[in-house]
Design an enzyme around this catalytic site. Structure first.
Site, PDB file in Angstrom:
ATOM      1  N   PRO A  23      19.164  23.545  21.884  1.00  0.00           N
ATOM      2  CA  PRO A  23      20.118  22.776  22.700  1.00  0.00           C
ATOM      3  C   PRO A  23      19.370  22.046  23.816  1.00  0.00           C
ATOM      4  O   PRO A  23      18.426  22.594  24.406  1.00  0.00           O
ATOM      5  CB  PRO A  23      21.039  23.859  23.280  1.00  0.00           C
ATOM      6  CG  PRO A  23      20.855  25.058  22.394  1.00  0.00           C
ATOM      7  CD  PRO A  23      19.431  24.992  21.932  1.00  0.00           C
ATOM      8  N   GLY A  75      19.717  23.329  29.252  1.00  0.00           N
ATOM      9  CA  GLY A  75      19.517  24.752  29.486  1.00  0.00           C
ATOM     10  C   GLY A  75      19.651  25.100  30.950  1.00  0.00           C
ATOM     11  O   GLY A  75      19.694  24.229  31.829  1.00  0.00           O
ATOM     12  N   GLY A  99      17.782  26.836  34.031  1.00  0.00           N
ATOM     13  CA  GLY A  99      16.523  27.336  34.551  1.00  0.00           C
ATOM     14  C   GLY A  99      16.763  28.558  35.427  1.00  0.00           C
ATOM     15  O   GLY A  99      17.771  28.633  36.133  1.00  0.00           O
ATOM     16  N   ASP A 145      16.292  29.511  30.074  1.00  0.00           N
ATOM     17  CA  ASP A 145      14.841  29.437  30.236  1.00  0.00           C
ATOM     18  C   ASP A 145      14.377  30.510  31.214  1.00  0.00           C
ATOM     19  O   ASP A 145      14.782  30.518  32.373  1.00  0.00           O
ATOM     20  CB  ASP A 145      14.433  28.053  30.744  1.00  0.00           C
ATOM     21  CG  ASP A 145      12.923  27.923  30.858  1.00  0.00           C
ATOM     22  OD1 ASP A 145      12.283  27.742  29.807  1.00  0.00           O
ATOM     23  OD2 ASP A 145      12.400  28.023  31.983  1.00  0.00           O
ATOM     24  N   TYR A 165       8.800  35.216  36.775  1.00  0.00           N
ATOM     25  CA  TYR A 165       9.947  34.997  37.649  1.00  0.00           C
ATOM     26  C   TYR A 165      10.471  36.310  38.228  1.00  0.00           C
ATOM     27  O   TYR A 165      11.195  36.313  39.216  1.00  0.00           O
ATOM     28  CB  TYR A 165      11.081  34.275  36.918  1.00  0.00           C
ATOM     29  CG  TYR A 165      10.742  32.899  36.392  1.00  0.00           C
ATOM     30  CD1 TYR A 165       9.581  32.226  36.792  1.00  0.00           C
ATOM     31  CD2 TYR A 165      11.584  32.265  35.485  1.00  0.00           C
ATOM     32  CE1 TYR A 165       9.271  30.973  36.292  1.00  0.00           C
ATOM     33  CE2 TYR A 165      11.278  31.008  34.984  1.00  0.00           C
ATOM     34  CZ  TYR A 165      10.123  30.368  35.384  1.00  0.00           C
ATOM     35  OH  TYR A 165       9.824  29.123  34.894  1.00  0.00           O
ATOM     36  N   LYS A 179       8.040  32.992  28.803  1.00  0.00           N
ATOM     37  CA  LYS A 179       6.682  32.460  28.912  1.00  0.00           C
ATOM     38  C   LYS A 179       5.678  33.579  29.147  1.00  0.00           C
ATOM     39  O   LYS A 179       5.962  34.554  29.860  1.00  0.00           O
ATOM     40  CB  LYS A 179       6.610  31.439  30.051  1.00  0.00           C
ATOM     41  CG  LYS A 179       7.654  30.333  29.953  1.00  0.00           C
ATOM     42  CD  LYS A 179       7.589  29.395  31.135  1.00  0.00           C
ATOM     43  CE  LYS A 179       8.815  28.496  31.174  1.00  0.00           C
ATOM     44  NZ  LYS A 179      10.021  29.218  31.636  1.00  0.00           N
ATOM     45  N   HIS A 181       2.471  29.805  29.673  1.00  0.00           N
ATOM     46  CA  HIS A 181       3.035  29.259  30.906  1.00  0.00           C
ATOM     47  C   HIS A 181       2.132  28.212  31.556  1.00  0.00           C
ATOM     48  O   HIS A 181       2.592  27.160  32.003  1.00  0.00           O
ATOM     49  CB  HIS A 181       3.300  30.409  31.892  1.00  0.00           C
ATOM     50  CG  HIS A 181       4.365  30.105  32.887  1.00  0.00           C
ATOM     51  ND1 HIS A 181       5.179  31.061  33.440  1.00  0.00           N
ATOM     52  CD2 HIS A 181       4.777  28.936  33.442  1.00  0.00           C
ATOM     53  CE1 HIS A 181       6.024  30.507  34.275  1.00  0.00           C
ATOM     54  NE2 HIS A 181       5.795  29.214  34.302  1.00  0.00           N
TER      55      HIS A 181
END
Length: 516
Positions: free
Chosen positions: A219, A222, A224, A249, A254, A283, A316
């Site tokens: 799609p 997305g 984030g 994502d 993170y 990632k 990443h």
């Protein structure tokens, strides 16, 4: 003097009311013992008992998994979720299992703690000494408010009384039906399914997508999750999927994949959206580029997200943290391990992020390449359109995802950008186009990215803005608007990558990192 307190068990509100109104009552019931667990929280009864000053004890807090044969619970008794999916045993429910892993506890400990935090006494049962001790380890930690809500919501999808009292039902009375015994109607499963489904919107709305060179479909819009604050990203993911997003994502660095996972397992347990309707990206971080580290890193991400596979796994950065003239381990080693993850079924597509044309060319020319990168994720917005890189990627059949499409306004301090760096959100030409189209500047920037043929990852933790960012599918920017945004004089990369530079290499300058 033979007993200090007296009470009742398996009484309904009506039966309690009858007892409490008895003229001969001189000793009030001190305790009500009832079945209570996330599949059958018994909220109304507990609330009523507390209002009457009656303490509540919860039995079968683990869902009474060992009584199925004794109480003749069959497959037909197991309720279906919103999508018609049979509910698992409570201790095997994905929400419970994922929550337990996140807290470093067992599913049983989570369920016992849930009862304790509801101010009920609780009676877990075990004959195993280790489990008896483990069940006591529930006093030095707490479930979050979100955890408590997630567990309580299991009953909205899969309500089930495990000890239903069917053995007391007799056509001649006094209890001819379950309703007579419990003084309440049995759950209306269809009504509950409808109630859960109402949380979702845009279910049938077609979203733009692109078929990747791996054969899978992505799609274009997305959510984030970078810089999403702890405690807010779960709510953001819930809001996004329920309002129509299907692409998330994520990234290990993170630091919020467990929270994203708690939202995903809750959404999937509701049964409205299926796993194959979601596209989940994560990632590989810089410190895990060694061939032996790639799969363990991916497996940890899968466990944190509560998933069996990823749709997309990206390198990443072309960075490993080593200091010296050459990148070690080399990208080819990392990519080889990524290819093995595809073969193992842990991920469907693989790709790279923050790669230059030169670094892509190097990877594509590697003799050991058996799985081509399906996606290149890069910074792209009108202040840094990245045209040459996007053109090259498309020529190679590599889909491009644009991150920071709004100009990354909330990363200025983190990235140490000076006050002289312009904010895209204040660009006069952008604001004029937004006003002319009756849209927000964010909607214009997202639409610009989609019309360029890239997927795009706006980030927000605000439910209203998340929904507004999805309102980009039923209108278009004119050719003139597209040209204006694509040819702004001011150029600025917001994520320059200065943190990866070292005078000893492998990247001594920005030019070394980006090859331009």
């Amino acid at each position: 003097g033979l007993v200090r307190s007296i009470g009742v068990s398996n009484f309904s509100i009506a039966k309690l009311q009858s007892l409490l109104s008895w003229s001969g009552l001189t000793v009030r019931p001190a305790v009500l013992q009832i079945e209570a667990h996330p599949y059958w929280p018994n909220d109304k009864l507990i609330t009523y008992a507390k209002e009457q000053g009656i303490h509540v004890t919860a039995y079968s807090p683990l869902g009474s998994p060992d009584s199925a044969a004794l109480l003749k619970r069959g497959q037909a008794d197991a309720p279906a979720g919103a999508g018609g999916v049979e509910a698992p045993q409570l201790m095997q429910h994905p929400v419970v299992v994922h929550m337990a892993r996140r807290h470093g506890k067992s599913p049983a400990q989570v369920l016992v703690r849930w009862s304790v935090q509801r101010d009920c006494s609780v009676l877990p049962k075990s004959t195993n000494e280790d489990r008896i001790k483990a069940n006591l380890d529930v006093c030095s930690w707490s479930l979050t408010d979100d955890d408590m809500t997630s567990l309580a919501r299991l009953s909205e999808v899969s309500p089930q009384r495990m000890v239903n009292g069917s053995f007391f039902i007799n056509p001649e009375g006094p209890y001819k039906t379950a309703e007579d015994l419990w003084d309440e109607p049995q759950p209306d499963y269809q009504a509950l399914r409808d109630q859960v489904s109402k949380r979702y919107s845009n279910i049938g709305k077609q979203q733009p997508s692109d078929q990747l060179n791996s054969g899978h479909t992505m799609p274009l819009l997305g959510l984030g999750t970078w810089k999403s604050e702890p405690g807010l990203v779960r709510a953001a993911v819930l809001a996004a999927v329920r309002c129509g997003y299907r692409h998330m994502d994520c990234a290990a660095i993170y630091g919020n994949e467990q929270e994203v996972g708690s939202a995903l397992v809750e959404l999937l347990s509701e049964g409205v959206v299926k796993r194959d309707q979601l596209f989940i990206t994560s990632k590989l971080w810089n410190s895990n580029h060694a061939a032996t580290a790639v799969r363990p890193a991916l497996e940890k991400t899968l466990a944190d997200l509560g998933l069996e596979y990823l749709d997309l796994y990206l390198i990443h950065w072309p960075v490993t943290g080593n200091i010296g003239p050459e990148l070690k381990p080399p990208i080819n080693e990392t990519w080889g391990a990524m290819q093995e993850c595809v073969k193992a079924g842990l991920v469907r597509s693989i790709g790279v992020s923050n790669f230059s044309i030169a670094k892509l060319q190097s990877l594509l020319s590697w003799s050991g390449l058996t799985v081509r990168p399906a996606v290149l994720q890069i910074e792209a917005h009108p202040y840094w359109p990245n045209d040459k890189l996007i053109t090259y990627a498309k020529e190679q059949g590599i889909h491009v995802t644009a991150y920071s499409p709004l100009g990354s306004p909330d990363s200025a301090t983190m990235m140490k950008r000076g006050a002289d760096v312009k904010k895209l959100s204040e660009e006069p030409k952008l604001l004029q186009i937004a006003e002319r189209n009756g849209k927000s500047f964010a909607q214009v920037l997202i639409r610009w990215a989609i019309q360029r043929g890239t997927s795009v990852l706006p980030k927000s933790s605000n439910a209203e803005r998340i929904a507004a960012n999805l309102d980009v599918l039923d209108w278009q920017l004119s050719d003139e608007d597209m040209h204006t945004l694509s040819s702004l004089e001011y150029n600025q990369r917001m994520l320059e990558g200065n943190m990866w530079l070292n005078p000893a290499g492998p990247y001594k300058t920005i030019k070394d990192l980006w090859d331009e």
